[in-house]
Design a protein around this motif. Structure first.
Motif, PDB file in Angstrom:
ATOM      1  N   TRP A  11       0.711  -1.269  -0.075  1.00 22.39           N
ATOM      2  CA  TRP A  11       0.065   0.029   0.205  1.00 22.39           C
ATOM      3  C   TRP A  11       0.808   1.089   0.047  1.00 22.39           C
ATOM      4  N   GLU A  12       0.301   2.264  -0.716  1.00 20.88           N
ATOM      5  CA  GLU A  12       1.084   3.413  -1.031  1.00 20.88           C
ATOM      6  C   GLU A  12       1.428   4.182   0.586  1.00 20.88           C
ATOM      7  N   PHE A  13       0.449   4.491   1.283  1.00 17.70           N
ATOM      8  CA  PHE A  13       0.889   5.141   2.554  1.00 17.70           C
ATOM      9  C   PHE A  13       1.374   4.345   3.729  1.00 17.70           C
ATOM     10  N   CYS A  14       1.071   3.368   4.102  1.00 18.09           N
ATOM     11  CA  CYS A  14       1.422   2.362   5.193  1.00 18.09           C
ATOM     12  C   CYS A  14       2.493   1.561   4.968  1.00 18.09           C
ATOM     13  N   ARG A  15       2.815   1.221   3.721  1.00 21.42           N
ATOM     14  CA  ARG A  15       3.660   0.436   3.288  1.00 21.42           C
ATOM     15  C   ARG A  15       3.406  -1.098   3.821  1.00 21.42           C
ATOM     16  N   ASN A  16       2.310  -1.378   4.135  1.00 22.00           N
ATOM     17  CA  ASN A  16       1.975  -2.857   4.463  1.00 22.00           C
ATOM     18  C   ASN A  16       1.647  -3.879   3.019  1.00 22.00           C
ATOM     19  N   LYS A  24      -6.948  -1.364  -8.837  1.00 19.64           N
ATOM     20  CA  LYS A  24      -6.847   0.097  -8.760  1.00 19.64           C
ATOM     21  C   LYS A  24      -6.852   0.312  -7.001  1.00 19.64           C
ATOM     22  N   THR A  25      -7.076  -0.442  -6.205  1.00 14.02           N
ATOM     23  CA  THR A  25      -6.994  -0.220  -4.795  1.00 14.02           C
ATOM     24  C   THR A  25      -5.511   0.480  -4.486  1.00 14.02           C
ATOM     25  N   GLN A  26      -5.652   1.408  -3.683  1.00 13.94           N
ATOM     26  CA  GLN A  26      -4.304   2.202  -3.193  1.00 13.94           C
ATOM     27  C   GLN A  26      -4.068   2.118  -1.918  1.00 13.94           C
ATOM     28  N   TYR A  27      -5.109   1.970  -1.194  1.00 13.38           N
ATOM     29  CA  TYR A  27      -5.011   2.126   0.414  1.00 13.38           C
ATOM     30  C   TYR A  27      -5.818   0.935   0.980  1.00 13.38           C
ATOM     31  N   CYS A  28      -5.168   0.460   2.272  1.00 10.10           N
ATOM     32  CA  CYS A  28      -5.657  -0.803   2.937  1.00 10.10           C
ATOM     33  C   CYS A  28      -6.871  -0.426   3.498  1.00 10.10           C
ATOM     34  N   SER A  29      -7.093   0.862   3.854  1.00 11.63           N
ATOM     35  CA  SER A  29      -8.513   0.962   4.793  1.00 11.63           C
ATOM     36  C   SER A  29      -8.806   2.420   4.754  1.00 11.63           C
ATOM     37  N   LEU A  30      -9.920   2.786   5.164  1.00 14.14           N
ATOM     38  CA  LEU A  30     -10.222   4.178   5.491  1.00 14.14           C
ATOM     39  C   LEU A  30      -9.301   5.074   6.319  1.00 14.14           C
ATOM     40  N   LYS A  31      -8.999   4.406   7.254  1.00 12.31           N
ATOM     41  CA  LYS A  31      -7.863   5.230   8.316  1.00 12.31           C
ATOM     42  C   LYS A  31      -6.634   5.363   7.222  1.00 12.31           C
ATOM     43  N   ASN A  33      -6.530   5.708   4.248  1.00 12.88           N
ATOM     44  CA  ASN A  33      -6.719   6.841   3.191  1.00 12.88           C
ATOM     45  C   ASN A  33      -6.735   8.028   3.994  1.00 12.88           C
ATOM     46  N   SER A  34      -7.383   8.230   5.073  1.00 12.53           N
ATOM     47  CA  SER A  34      -7.444   9.732   5.682  1.00 12.53           C
ATOM     48  C   SER A  34      -6.056  10.064   6.003  1.00 12.53           C
ATOM     49  N   ARG A  35      -5.311   9.257   6.544  1.00 14.74           N
ATOM     50  CA  ARG A  35      -3.817   9.742   6.914  1.00 14.74           C
ATOM     51  C   ARG A  35      -3.146  10.179   5.600  1.00 14.74           C
ATOM     52  N   ALA A  36      -3.293   9.578   4.563  1.00 11.55           N
ATOM     53  CA  ALA A  36      -2.525   9.830   3.123  1.00 11.55           C
ATOM     54  C   ALA A  36      -3.154  11.453   2.803  1.00 11.55           C
ATOM     55  N   CYS A  37      -4.443  11.293   2.867  1.00  9.72           N
ATOM     56  CA  CYS A  37      -5.038  12.925   2.441  1.00  9.72           C
ATOM     57  C   CYS A  37      -4.425  13.760   3.234  1.00  9.72           C
ATOM     58  N   ARG A  40      -1.226  14.672   2.396  1.00 18.06           N
ATOM     59  CA  ARG A  40      -0.855  15.435   1.070  1.00 18.06           C
ATOM     60  C   ARG A  40      -1.394  16.848   1.468  1.00 18.06           C
ATOM     61  N   THR A  41      -2.396  16.983   2.158  1.00 13.50           N
ATOM     62  CA  THR A  41      -2.846  18.760   2.524  1.00 13.50           C
ATOM     63  C   THR A  41      -1.510  19.127   3.135  1.00 13.50           C
ATOM     64  N   ARG A  42      -1.119  18.501   3.998  1.00 12.74           N
ATOM     65  CA  ARG A  42       0.024  19.096   5.056  1.00 12.74           C
ATOM     66  C   ARG A  42       1.077  19.462   4.065  1.00 12.74           C
ATOM     67  N   GLN A  43       1.606  18.648   3.113  1.00 11.73           N
ATOM     68  CA  GLN A  43       2.620  18.814   2.211  1.00 11.73           C
ATOM     69  C   GLN A  43       2.444  20.171   1.257  1.00 11.73           C
ATOM     70  N   SER A  44       1.216  20.237   0.750  1.00 11.56           N
ATOM     71  CA  SER A  44       0.577  21.227  -0.289  1.00 11.56           C
ATOM     72  C   SER A  44       0.684  22.636   0.625  1.00 11.56           C
ATOM     73  N   LYS A  45      -0.010  22.696   1.998  1.00  6.93           N
ATOM     74  CA  LYS A  45       0.346  23.918   2.468  1.00  6.93           C
ATOM     75  C   LYS A  45       1.761  24.155   2.841  1.00  6.93           C
ATOM     76  N   ILE A  46       2.806  23.224   3.080  1.00  9.75           N
ATOM     77  CA  ILE A  46       4.142  23.695   3.264  1.00  9.75           C
ATOM     78  C   ILE A  46       4.795  24.330   1.824  1.00  9.75           C
ATOM     79  N   THR A  47       4.433  23.477   0.918  1.00 12.98           N
ATOM     80  CA  THR A  47       4.715  24.069  -0.144  1.00 12.98           C
ATOM     81  C   THR A  47       4.371  25.342  -0.636  1.00 12.98           C
ATOM     82  N   GLU A  48       3.137  25.578  -0.549  1.00 13.61           N
ATOM     83  CA  GLU A  48       2.719  26.987  -0.792  1.00 13.61           C
ATOM     84  C   GLU A  48       3.172  27.978   0.044  1.00 13.61           C
TER      85      GLU A  48
END
Length: 94
Positions: A11-16, A24-31, A33-37, A40-48
């Motif tokens: 999986w992309e975020f948790c690496r399990n 097409k599945t990218q994340y193992c769970s809703l949790k 997916n939320s952490r990855a989101c 991404r939001t945090r990184q975009s704010k830092i970049t901006e």
């Protein structure tokens, strides 16, 4: 119509490593997916924020390039040193 596809994925975020049912599945769970989101939001704010800081710094340099002379106060703000040090450099001729 459903298939019995089973795909071993990392999986992309948790690496399990877990078996997925679709390609097409990218994340193992809703949790996950939320952490990855949130990441991404945090990184975009830092970049901006970094872009805005860079624009502000370059703006000061553009002002200096257009002028023949700058004041000691402006130079101290631009270089991040005190006025006293600028005067010392000026009088020593360095």
């Amino acid at each position: 119509m459903s298939t019995n596809i089973r795909i071993a994925r990392i999986w992309e975020f948790c690496r399990n490593e877990i078996t997925a049912k679709t390609t097409k599945t990218q994340y193992c769970s809703l949790k996950c997916n939320s952490r990855a989101c949130k990441a991404r939001t945090r990184q975009s704010k830092i970049t901006e924020s970094n872009k805005q800081t860079e624009i502000a710094q370059n703006h000061n340099l553009e002002i200096v390039k257009t002028k023949d002379f700058i004041s000691v106060n402006h130079a101290s703000l631009l270089f991040g040193i005190s006025r006293k040090i600028i005067y010392r450099i000026f009088y020593r001729g360095v």
